[in-house]
Design a protein around this motif. Structure first.
Motif, PDB file in Angstrom:
ATOM      1  N   GLY A 185       0.799  -1.220   0.000  1.00 29.85           N
ATOM      2  CA  GLY A 185       0.000   0.000   0.000  1.00 29.85           C
ATOM      3  C   GLY A 185       0.835   1.274   0.000  1.00 29.85           C
ATOM      4  N   GLY A 186       1.804   1.370   0.900  1.00 25.78           N
ATOM      5  CA  GLY A 186       2.640   2.562   0.972  1.00 25.78           C
ATOM      6  C   GLY A 186       3.470   2.749  -0.282  1.00 25.78           C
ATOM      7  N   PHE A 223       8.880   7.997   3.565  1.00 19.38           N
ATOM      8  CA  PHE A 223       7.883   6.939   3.736  1.00 19.38           C
ATOM      9  C   PHE A 223       8.553   5.850   4.572  1.00 19.38           C
ATOM     10  N   ARG A 277       5.143  10.144   5.868  1.00 26.09           N
ATOM     11  CA  ARG A 277       3.965   9.274   5.760  1.00 26.09           C
ATOM     12  C   ARG A 277       4.332   7.904   6.322  1.00 26.09           C
ATOM     13  N   LYS A 288      -3.054   8.243  13.417  1.00 29.72           N
ATOM     14  CA  LYS A 288      -3.035   9.622  13.910  1.00 29.72           C
ATOM     15  C   LYS A 288      -3.111   9.648  15.432  1.00 29.72           C
ATOM     16  N   ILE A 340       1.492  12.811   7.162  1.00 29.08           N
ATOM     17  CA  ILE A 340       0.314  12.345   6.438  1.00 29.08           C
ATOM     18  C   ILE A 340       0.027  10.931   6.931  1.00 29.08           C
ATOM     19  N   VAL A 341      -1.121  10.727   7.555  1.00 28.99           N
ATOM     20  CA  VAL A 341      -1.468   9.405   8.071  1.00 28.99           C
ATOM     21  C   VAL A 341      -2.496   8.740   7.172  1.00 28.99           C
ATOM     22  N   ASN A 342      -2.503   7.408   7.224  1.00 30.63           N
ATOM     23  CA  ASN A 342      -3.465   6.684   6.396  1.00 30.63           C
ATOM     24  C   ASN A 342      -4.691   6.233   7.186  1.00 30.63           C
ATOM     25  N   SER A 343      -4.758   6.614   8.486  1.00 32.47           N
ATOM     26  CA  SER A 343      -5.944   6.277   9.266  1.00 32.47           C
ATOM     27  C   SER A 343      -5.998   7.137  10.529  1.00 32.47           C
ATOM     28  N   GLN A 344      -7.185   7.226  11.100  1.00 29.26           N
ATOM     29  CA  GLN A 344      -7.348   7.929  12.366  1.00 29.26           C
ATOM     30  C   GLN A 344      -6.637   7.183  13.494  1.00 29.26           C
ATOM     31  N   TYR A 388       1.198   3.844  -3.090  1.00 32.35           N
ATOM     32  CA  TYR A 388       0.866   5.256  -2.856  1.00 32.35           C
ATOM     33  C   TYR A 388       2.002   6.159  -3.340  1.00 32.35           C
ATOM     34  N   GLY A 424       3.636   4.608   6.676  1.00 32.02           N
ATOM     35  CA  GLY A 424       2.731   3.615   6.107  1.00 32.02           C
ATOM     36  C   GLY A 424       2.438   2.435   7.015  1.00 32.02           C
TER      37      GLY A 424
END
Length: 173
Positions: free
Chosen positions: A16-17, A89, A100, A163, A156-160, A20, A102
């Motif tokens: 995924g990362g 990343f 980010r 975060k 930059i996060v991919n989910s709450q 992206y 990942g």
């Protein structure tokens, strides 16, 4: 703008990362930016003329030595150039403007791993044992350094969930 993207494996086929990062690089190119990729490995449909690749040497063997050597050599290579933005990343980049993560937060992974153990005495034993694992100690040190509020301008996060982990464990605003 002249932008550096730092990622261990630059391939849309890896995960995924990585996927992206490849799509992000494509968008940056379409907006007229000069994009440099600092990576250990790449496998992309891009023409080599569109992106500037910088192969980052790494030690073979354990993941720990690969992560440490990638970070070390990447920082040396980045200093040879001047960039408007450096985006990292994963754990491979130590000095960057944008990050980010990942794979999430290693500290949260370790905590969740302990919580998944049913017996309290086994959990306690594992916690003591983990405190001696060189890999975890170094990854936690790198992570702590990466999340210093004065070091990174944006995350930059991919989910709450990720975060929340960054805010909880590292008090990042």
């Amino acid at each position: 703008m002249k932008i550096a993207l730092v990622i261990d494996n630059f391939s849309p086929f890896k995960g995924g990362g990585e996927s992206y990062a490849v799509h992000f690089a494509k968008e940056l190119l379409q907006h007229g930016h000069e994009v440099h990729i600092f990576t250990r490995f790449w496998d992309t449909p891009f023409s080599p003329r569109l992106l500037t690749f910088h192969r980052v040497p790494t030690f073979k063997g354990s993941e720990l030595f690969r992560v440490l050597s990638f970070g070390y050599y990447c920082q040396r290579l980045l200093k040879e150039h001047s960039f408007d933005i450096i985006q990292g990343f994963g754990k491979g980049c130590w000095h960057m403007d944008v990050y980010r993560p990942g794979g999430g937060v290693h500290r949260a992974y370790l905590q969740q791993n302990l919580l998944s153990m049913e017996k309290p005495y086994y959990r306690f034993y594992q916690q003591l044992l983990r405190a001696t694992f060189l890999k975890d100690l170094i990854l936690l040190t790198i992570e702590k350094y990466q999340y210093k509020p004065d070091g990174i301008k944006r995350i930059i996060v991919n989910s709450q969930l990720v975060k929340g982990h960054i805010a909880e464990f590292y008090q990042y605003p």
